[in-house]
Design an enzyme around this catalytic site. Sequence first.
Site, PDB file in Angstrom:
ATOM      1  N   ARG A   1      -1.537  37.432  57.147  1.00 14.35           N
ATOM      2  CA  ARG A   1      -1.865  38.196  58.349  1.00 14.35           C
ATOM      3  C   ARG A   1      -3.007  39.162  58.030  1.00 14.35           C
ATOM      4  O   ARG A   1      -2.890  39.968  57.101  1.00 14.35           O
ATOM      5  CB  ARG A   1      -0.604  38.973  58.728  1.00 14.35           C
ATOM      6  CG  ARG A   1      -0.461  39.471  60.092  1.00 14.35           C
ATOM      7  CD  ARG A   1       1.014  39.614  60.430  1.00 14.35           C
ATOM      8  NE  ARG A   1       1.525  38.311  60.791  1.00 14.35           N
ATOM      9  CZ  ARG A   1       1.265  37.710  61.948  1.00 14.35           C
ATOM     10  NH1 ARG A   1       0.538  38.305  62.878  1.00 14.35           N
ATOM     11  NH2 ARG A   1       1.728  36.505  62.202  1.00 14.35           N
TER      12      ARG A   1
ATOM     13  N   ASP B   1     -15.590  36.212  68.357  1.00 13.26           N
ATOM     14  CA  ASP B   1     -14.259  36.451  67.785  1.00 13.26           C
ATOM     15  C   ASP B   1     -13.581  35.086  67.691  1.00 13.26           C
ATOM     16  O   ASP B   1     -13.124  34.535  68.688  1.00 13.26           O
ATOM     17  CB  ASP B   1     -13.481  37.402  68.695  1.00 13.26           C
ATOM     18  CG  ASP B   1     -12.062  37.636  68.204  1.00 13.26           C
ATOM     19  OD1 ASP B   1     -11.627  36.943  67.267  1.00 13.26           O
ATOM     20  OD2 ASP B   1     -11.380  38.507  68.780  1.00 13.26           O
TER      21      ASP B   1
ATOM     22  N   THR C   1      -9.219  36.495  62.690  1.00  4.50           N
ATOM     23  CA  THR C   1      -7.991  36.739  61.944  1.00  4.50           C
ATOM     24  C   THR C   1      -7.990  35.751  60.787  1.00  4.50           C
ATOM     25  O   THR C   1      -8.800  34.812  60.756  1.00  4.50           O
ATOM     26  CB  THR C   1      -6.728  36.472  62.786  1.00  4.50           C
ATOM     27  OG1 THR C   1      -6.722  35.092  63.158  1.00  4.50           O
ATOM     28  CG2 THR C   1      -6.698  37.339  64.035  1.00  4.50           C
TER      29      THR C   1
ATOM     30  N   GLU D   1      -9.697  52.749  48.073  1.00  3.55           N
ATOM     31  CA  GLU D   1     -10.632  53.097  49.157  1.00  3.55           C
ATOM     32  C   GLU D   1     -12.062  52.894  48.682  1.00  3.55           C
ATOM     33  O   GLU D   1     -12.419  53.291  47.571  1.00  3.55           O
ATOM     34  CB  GLU D   1     -10.406  54.541  49.599  1.00  3.55           C
ATOM     35  CG  GLU D   1      -9.144  54.685  50.435  1.00  3.55           C
ATOM     36  CD  GLU D   1      -8.912  56.097  50.927  1.00  3.55           C
ATOM     37  OE1 GLU D   1      -9.616  57.017  50.471  1.00  3.55           O
ATOM     38  OE2 GLU D   1      -8.021  56.281  51.772  1.00  3.55           O
TER      39      GLU D   1
ATOM     40  N   LYS E   1      -4.204  32.462  61.668  1.00  3.22           N
ATOM     41  CA  LYS E   1      -3.965  31.458  62.715  1.00  3.22           C
ATOM     42  C   LYS E   1      -4.340  30.086  62.141  1.00  3.22           C
ATOM     43  O   LYS E   1      -3.717  29.656  61.184  1.00  3.22           O
ATOM     44  CB  LYS E   1      -4.704  31.864  63.983  1.00  3.22           C
ATOM     45  CG  LYS E   1      -4.179  33.226  64.506  1.00  3.22           C
ATOM     46  CD  LYS E   1      -4.835  33.732  65.765  1.00  3.22           C
ATOM     47  CE  LYS E   1      -4.281  35.104  66.130  1.00  3.22           C
ATOM     48  NZ  LYS E   1      -4.942  35.696  67.301  1.00  3.22           N
TER      49      LYS E   1
ATOM     50  N   TYR F   1      -4.315  51.929  45.198  1.00  2.74           N
ATOM     51  CA  TYR F   1      -5.251  52.521  46.158  1.00  2.74           C
ATOM     52  C   TYR F   1      -6.665  52.143  45.767  1.00  2.74           C
ATOM     53  O   TYR F   1      -7.041  52.264  44.603  1.00  2.74           O
ATOM     54  CB  TYR F   1      -5.127  54.051  46.184  1.00  2.74           C
ATOM     55  CG  TYR F   1      -4.684  54.528  47.543  1.00  2.74           C
ATOM     56  CD1 TYR F   1      -5.502  54.326  48.647  1.00  2.74           C
ATOM     57  CD2 TYR F   1      -3.453  55.131  47.737  1.00  2.74           C
ATOM     58  CE1 TYR F   1      -5.097  54.713  49.916  1.00  2.74           C
ATOM     59  CE2 TYR F   1      -3.044  55.527  48.997  1.00  2.74           C
ATOM     60  CZ  TYR F   1      -3.863  55.317  50.090  1.00  2.74           C
ATOM     61  OH  TYR F   1      -3.461  55.694  51.331  1.00  2.74           O
TER      62      TYR F   1
HETATM   63  C1  LIG Z   1      -5.047  36.974  67.725  1.00  2.00           C
HETATM   64  C2  LIG Z   1      -6.343  37.497  68.202  1.00  2.00           C
HETATM   65  C3  LIG Z   1      -6.819  38.761  67.803  1.00  2.00           C
HETATM   66  C4  LIG Z   1      -5.975  39.794  67.140  1.00  2.00           C
HETATM   67  O1  LIG Z   1      -5.434  39.554  65.976  1.00  2.00           O
HETATM   68  P1  LIG Z   1      -4.306  40.536  65.393  1.00  2.00           P
HETATM   69  O2  LIG Z   1      -4.312  40.194  63.963  1.00  2.00           O
HETATM   70  O3  LIG Z   1      -3.064  40.225  66.124  1.00  2.00           O
HETATM   71  O4  LIG Z   1      -4.761  41.937  65.632  1.00  2.00           O
HETATM   72  C5  LIG Z   1      -8.092  39.135  68.177  1.00  2.00           C
HETATM   73  N1  LIG Z   1      -8.852  38.326  68.919  1.00  2.00           N
HETATM   74  C6  LIG Z   1      -8.427  37.129  69.351  1.00  2.00           C
HETATM   75  C7  LIG Z   1      -9.332  36.284  70.177  1.00  2.00           C
HETATM   76  C8  LIG Z   1      -7.153  36.682  69.016  1.00  2.00           C
HETATM   77  O5  LIG Z   1      -6.714  35.512  69.485  1.00  2.00           O
END
Ligand SMILES: *Cc1c(COP(=O)(O)O)cnc(C)c1O
Length: 422
Positions: A228, A193, A219, A49, A222, A47
Site C-alpha cells: 500500500r 494519476d 498507487t 527524514e 492496485k 527515521y
Molecule cells: C485509489 C486511487 C487513489 C488513492 O489511493 P490511496 O492509496 O487510497 O490514497 C488516487 N487516485 C486514483 C485515481 C485512485 O484510483
Amino acid sequence: MERDKKIFSLINDELHRQTVGIELIASENFTSKQVMEVMGTCLTNKYAEGYPGKRYYGGCEVVDQIEQIAIDRLCELFGATFANVQPHSGAQANAAVFLACLKPGDTILGFDLSHGGHLSHGSSVNFSGKFFRPVFYGVEQETGTIDMDKVEALAHKEKPKLIVCGASAYARDWDYKRFRAIADAVGALLLADIAHPAGLIAKGKLNDPIPHCHIVTSTTHKTLRGPRGGIIMLGNDFENPFGEKTPKGELKMMSAILNSAVFPGMQGGPLEHVIAAKAVAFGEALTDDFGKYADQVMLNARVMAQEFVNRGYNLVSGGTSNHLMLLDLRNKNISGKDADAALGKADITVNKNMVPFDDKSPFITSGIRIGTAAITTRGLKEQDCLQVVDWMDAIIKDPSNTFLIEEIKAKVNASMQNFPLY
Ligand SMILES: *Cc1c(COP(=O)(O)O)cnc(C)c1O
C-alpha cells in the site's frame, strides 16, 4: 513480551476471509510473500527524514541504498527520469503535486467523481476541493466515454492551472497526447494519476502517459501489486513550466519542487519498510512474468465483460479496455448496494459504485465495479471467470434466495481451494 493473541487471531480471520473468497474489488490485489515479508521488518524502526544522501538523521546508510534501489527500479519500470517513492498513499502523492504546483484558489480540471473520478481530484469533501477551485469533465451519457472536444472547450473556458487525467472507475484508456495538447493550449500543467492501471501501463499494455504528462502519480498496491503506497514520477518535462525562481534567480527544477512538497511539505519520516517492499514489487514488475500477468488480467476482464453483456447486462462504455468494468444495474431491478450485499454473502466481494448520471445516492448507487487484478494473481483464467459471472448472475437475479446464496458460497469456497493464496 506476550504475543498479542487478540490481534493475531483477527489477522488469521482476515487471512481466512481473503483465502476462501473471490476478490473482485478493482483496486485490490495480493502482494507476493516477499513483498509482505519486507513490510514486517526492522526497517519500520528507522527515521529517515530527507532523501538518500541528504537525511536529517544519522544511521541512514542502509535505508539510503534501499530507497535508491526503489527509485532506480521505478524509473526503469516506467521510463521515468525522476521518481519519489515516499508518498504514504495515492492521495498523499496527489496532495504533494497540488502543493508543489498550485496556490490556494487555483483552478483544477479533473474527472467527475460521480463518473468514476477520484476524491483527491477536487471533490468537495477532500482537501483538493476545499483549497482549490475544481471544475470537472465527465463521460457522455450515450457512449460512457470522454468526449475530448468537450474537455478542450471546458479547459479554454475555465483556464485551469492543472488538468488531471486518470480515474478509479473508468474502463477505457486515456488519450494523454490529446490531454497534453489541451494543457499546452491553455498553459496548464498535466497530471496523470495512473493509480488503477499502473501495472498494465508499466508493461506497455495501455497508452503511456510518461512521454506526454508533466507529472505522473500512482498507487503501488492496485494493478502494480506492491505494498500500500504512493509514488510520483516525471517524464520529459523537468523544468517548472511556470518558471518559478529560487531566491537566487535560478529556475527551480520540478524534481526538487516535488521532493520538497512530499517532505517537508506534506509528510514527515518516510516508511522505509514500505519503500523496501515497493523496491521488491518494482523488481517483480520488471520481470517478463509480470507482463504475462498483465495480459491475463486484461484477458480475464474482457471475457467477464463480454459474458455480462451476453447475459443482458449494461456496462458503462459497453465493455472494458483495462482491468475493470462498471455494471449499470438499472435494468436489473437491483441497487448497487443490494447487489454488493447479496454477492458478499456468497463470499464474492465487489463494491457498489455510482454510474454516470446515477439517480441514486452514493450510499445506494445503481452500479457495481468489478476488477480482475486480484483473481488473476490467484491464478483464475478465462474459464474460471465465466464460472464467476454465472454465479454472480444467479445471485443478482435472485438476491433474497438465501438457499441459492448458501449453495453458491459453498461452491465459491471449494473452488478457491484450487487457487492457493500463500
Ligand atoms: C485509489 C486511487 C487513489 C488513492 O489511493 P490511496 O492509496 O487510497 O490514497 C488516487 N487516485 C486514483 C485515481 C485512485 O484510483
